[in-house]
Design a protein around this motif. Sequence first.
Motif: not given
Length: 228
Positions: A12-23
């Motif tokens: 979840x943390x990893x998903x939250x950290x990535x969210x709103x950014x370009x992957x």
Amino acid sequence: SSPQEDEEGPRRLRAAAMAGFVRELERRAGPALRLEQRAAGGVGSVVWDAALVLAKFLETGACPLARRHVLELGAGTGAVGIMAATLGANVTVTDLEELQELLMVNIENNKHLVTGSVRAKVLKWGEDVTEFQPPPDYILMADCIYYEESLEPLLKTLKDLTGPDTCVLCCYEQRTVGKNPEIERKYFELLQVDFELEKIPLDKHDEEYRSEDIHIMNIHRKQTVGLE
């Protein structure tokens, strides 16, 4: 967090950290895919690990995609379908109305890499699929099994969409907490009424993008006995 949350916690943390950014999703040939994510918007708005594993599996060439008709269900960010389009497939990525804007953005951002074609459409599981006929050559699904109430509509959609030659590639992360194992078991039980399932061995996955707990199933309609 409690011990039983620990397994999902980092994810979840990893998903939250990535969210709103370009992957960025590296490709074997040429520039990486650039996939926008959204901080708000639930499960469809981030690139999940199963989507990465399935997208990279497509690049192995195990399934010939050039000029094939491909439909992605529950596309979310569109990572898997857009990857298929860079491999020459004619792709329709589908999800709910609220994810169309994100899908459009990601199609636009990566259109210079597409050698087939890709478009986004609304498809709500369990509803009419006439506009998606004739049956596609491939149906792609990554991490589509997580709500018990969506199992029956998803199965109905799969039955309505598949022809005798449609290959369904379903990639999912095996989760061991909460209701997930029970939902998974029920899904595959229901699926086996009408479909043949075959697990793609781990050594056939991309060397780098693979994991013991992420599975890819190759699914076909059962052939009707007595009919050629």
